[in-house]
Design a protein around this motif. Structure first.
Motif, short mmCIF file in Angstrom:
data_model
loop_
_atom_site.label_atom_id
_atom_site.label_comp_id
_atom_site.label_asym_id
_atom_site.label_seq_id
_atom_site.Cartn_x
_atom_site.Cartn_y
_atom_site.Cartn_z
N ARG A 181 0.84 -1.20 0.00
CA ARG A 181 0.00 0.00 0.00
C ARG A 181 0.87 1.24 0.00
NH1 ARG A 181 -4.48 0.62 4.49
NH2 ARG A 181 -4.69 2.64 3.40
N CYS A 182 0.48 2.24 -0.78
CA CYS A 182 1.25 3.48 -0.87
C CYS A 182 0.37 4.67 -0.52
CB CYS A 182 1.78 3.68 -2.30
SG CYS A 182 2.86 2.38 -2.88
N MET A 183 0.94 5.63 0.16
CA MET A 183 0.30 6.91 0.40
C MET A 183 1.17 8.00 -0.19
SD MET A 183 -1.78 9.18 1.24
CE MET A 183 -3.07 8.04 1.69
N PRO A 184 0.90 8.40 -1.44
CA PRO A 184 1.66 9.48 -2.06
C PRO A 184 1.09 10.84 -1.64
CG PRO A 184 0.08 8.60 -3.63
CD PRO A 184 -0.10 7.81 -2.35
N ASN A 185 1.71 11.90 -2.10
CA ASN A 185 1.12 13.22 -1.91
C ASN A 185 1.19 13.99 -3.23
OD1 ASN A 185 3.84 13.95 -2.04
ND2 ASN A 185 3.93 14.86 0.00
N THR A 186 0.51 15.13 -3.28
CA THR A 186 0.37 15.82 -4.57
C THR A 186 1.68 16.30 -5.17
OG1 THR A 186 -0.22 17.83 -3.30
CG2 THR A 186 -2.02 16.51 -4.22
N PRO A 187 2.73 16.66 -4.40
CA PRO A 187 3.98 17.02 -5.06
C PRO A 187 4.58 15.89 -5.90
CG PRO A 187 3.96 17.91 -2.84
CD PRO A 187 2.77 17.00 -2.95
N ALA A 188 4.10 14.66 -5.71
CA ALA A 188 4.55 13.56 -6.58
C ALA A 188 4.21 13.85 -8.04
CB ALA A 188 3.90 12.24 -6.14
N LEU A 189 3.20 14.66 -8.28
CA LEU A 189 2.81 14.99 -9.64
C LEU A 189 3.89 15.78 -10.37
CD1 LEU A 189 -0.93 15.95 -9.03
CD2 LEU A 189 -0.05 13.81 -10.00
N ILE A 190 4.81 16.39 -9.62
CA ILE A 190 5.93 17.10 -10.24
C ILE A 190 7.26 16.46 -9.86
CG2 ILE A 190 4.67 19.29 -10.41
CD1 ILE A 190 6.31 20.24 -7.94
N GLY A 191 7.21 15.20 -9.41
CA GLY A 191 8.44 14.48 -9.10
C GLY A 191 9.07 14.86 -7.79
N GLU A 192 8.33 15.50 -6.88
CA GLU A 192 8.87 15.95 -5.60
C GLU A 192 8.09 15.33 -4.44
OE1 GLU A 192 11.47 17.82 -4.89
OE2 GLU A 192 12.05 18.33 -6.94
N GLY A 193 7.63 14.11 -4.61
CA GLY A 193 6.76 13.50 -3.62
C GLY A 193 7.48 12.98 -2.40
N ALA A 194 6.68 12.81 -1.34
CA ALA A 194 7.08 12.07 -0.14
C ALA A 194 6.03 10.98 0.04
CB ALA A 194 7.13 12.98 1.08
N MET A 195 6.47 9.75 0.28
CA MET A 195 5.54 8.62 0.19
C MET A 195 5.75 7.64 1.33
SD MET A 195 4.98 6.16 -3.14
CE MET A 195 4.66 7.60 -4.15
N GLY A 196 4.64 7.19 1.91
CA GLY A 196 4.67 6.12 2.89
C GLY A 196 4.27 4.81 2.27
N LEU A 197 4.92 3.71 2.67
CA LEU A 197 4.66 2.39 2.11
C LEU A 197 4.46 1.38 3.21
CD1 LEU A 197 7.57 2.26 -0.52
CD2 LEU A 197 5.22 3.00 -0.95
N TYR A 198 3.53 0.46 2.99
CA TYR A 198 3.35 -0.69 3.89
C TYR A 198 3.29 -1.94 3.04
CZ TYR A 198 1.18 -4.30 6.68
OH TYR A 198 0.94 -5.50 7.30
N ALA A 199 4.03 -2.97 3.45
CA ALA A 199 4.07 -4.23 2.70
C ALA A 199 3.48 -5.36 3.52
CB ALA A 199 5.52 -4.57 2.33
N CYS A 200 2.68 -6.20 2.86
CA CYS A 200 2.20 -7.43 3.49
C CYS A 200 3.40 -8.31 3.88
CB CYS A 200 1.32 -8.21 2.52
SG CYS A 200 -0.31 -7.53 2.28
#
Length: 306
Positions: free
Chosen positions: A147-166
């Motif tokens: 599961r990923c939680m991106p944020n809107t700056p990802a739309l310009i390649g400047e995102g910060a993202m949280g990830l959770y893996a099974c």
């Protein structure tokens, strides 16, 4: 607990993992949904050297398929989810949460029914992995979901993202996920509890709006003090960018950086005392926790509706 992936580590990961699979080719990455976030990730992957022929997109809207095909003629554009994911190494779920159940139910009965090796990456907000596994009609140990939680700056390649893996997701697939998401994110952080995804929402998911509000307030204060709107905005934006760059590049923690620019009895000290006196720390903590709490509420509401 949150596991941070530094830029240097991601660059190393990208260098060593851009060639995957047993035949040492780039993986086939299939996107279910061709919206703005999917386009940003696809575009980032393509610019980083991933062959367009190994990037697939299933998009139900013909107008959107036509747009994507015109802009990215190398991509494989289809209108069938089963056709899109057949033989894929990675499936990115980039659809609205309201339609995810029907999408996964259909894929579980079709192209994903016998594929236990595929990595599934979901950027659909609010849908836990347990529901996705149930809709696929599979046992948890045979499904690999991140599961990923991106944020809107990802739309310009400047995102910060949280990830959770099974638990079933292996280290190689974690690195593969990081490589894919590094196409749009400058910071990737793993959480070891799925509930912490909503905490990520409170920090980086909703966080851009906090800074927009602070910058708006700074600009308005500058205008009230006599600056032109253009100068107040330009000075505010560059101050924000410069402070962030200093924080990223310095070995000092944030509190130390603040103290270093706060001279005793100076202008900055006066400003900081004003903010502290108005409970700036409580305001920010309350905002983050309110976003986190609302994230859990929205997820619960969505699950009841599905």
């Amino acid at each position: 607990m949150m596991l941070l992936t530094t830029a240097a580590e991601r660059i190393s990961s990208i260098s060593s993992h851009m060639v995957f699979a047993s035949n040492q080719q780039h993986p086939i990455i299939s996107f279910i949904g061709g919206g703005n976030m999917a386009e940003a990730i696809l575009g980032g992957l393509y610019l980083s050297g991933h062959p367009g022929s190994r990037l697939r997109v299933s998009e139900p809207l013909k107008s959107r398929r036509d747009y994507m095909h015109q802009k990215y003629p190398e991509f494989v554009m289809v209108d069938s989810n089963d056709e899109c994911v057949a033989g894929a190494d990675v499936v990115v779920l980039a659809v609205k949460p309201q339609v995810l159940r029907s999408v996964l139910t259909q894929l579980g009965q079709g192209a994903l029914g016998n594929n236990s090796n595929v990595l599934i990456i979901s950027i659909a907000a609010g849908i836990p992995t347990a529901d996705m596994i149930k809709w696929l009609n599979k046992s948890p140990e045979t499904v690999k979901i991140v599961r990923c939680m991106p944020n809107t700056p990802a739309l310009i390649g400047e995102g910060a993202m949280g990830l959770y893996a099974c638990p079933s997701v292996g280290e190689d697939q974690r690195k593969l996920t990081e490589t894919i998401m590094s196409a749009v994110a400058k910071q990737v952080s793993w959480v070891n509890q799925e509930s912490l995804i909503e905490t990520v929402t409170g920090i980086s998911g909703s966080g851009p709006a906090y800074f927009f509000l602070i910058m708006e307030a700074m600009q308005n204060a500058g205008i009230a003090a006599g600056l032109s709107p253009e100068d107040a905005k330009a000075l505010t934006l560059q101050t924000c960018v410069g402070a962030a760059r200093m924080a990223q590049e310095s070995e000092d923690d944030l509190a130390t950086l603040r103290r270093k620019v706060t001279s005793p009895r100076g202008t900055t000290e006066a400003a900081i005392k004003s903010m502290e006196g108005n409970n700036i720390r409580y305001v920010m903590e309350s905002a983050v926790l309110a976003a986190e709490r609302r994230g859990h509420e929205l997820a619960d509401e969505m699950r009841r509706e599905l």
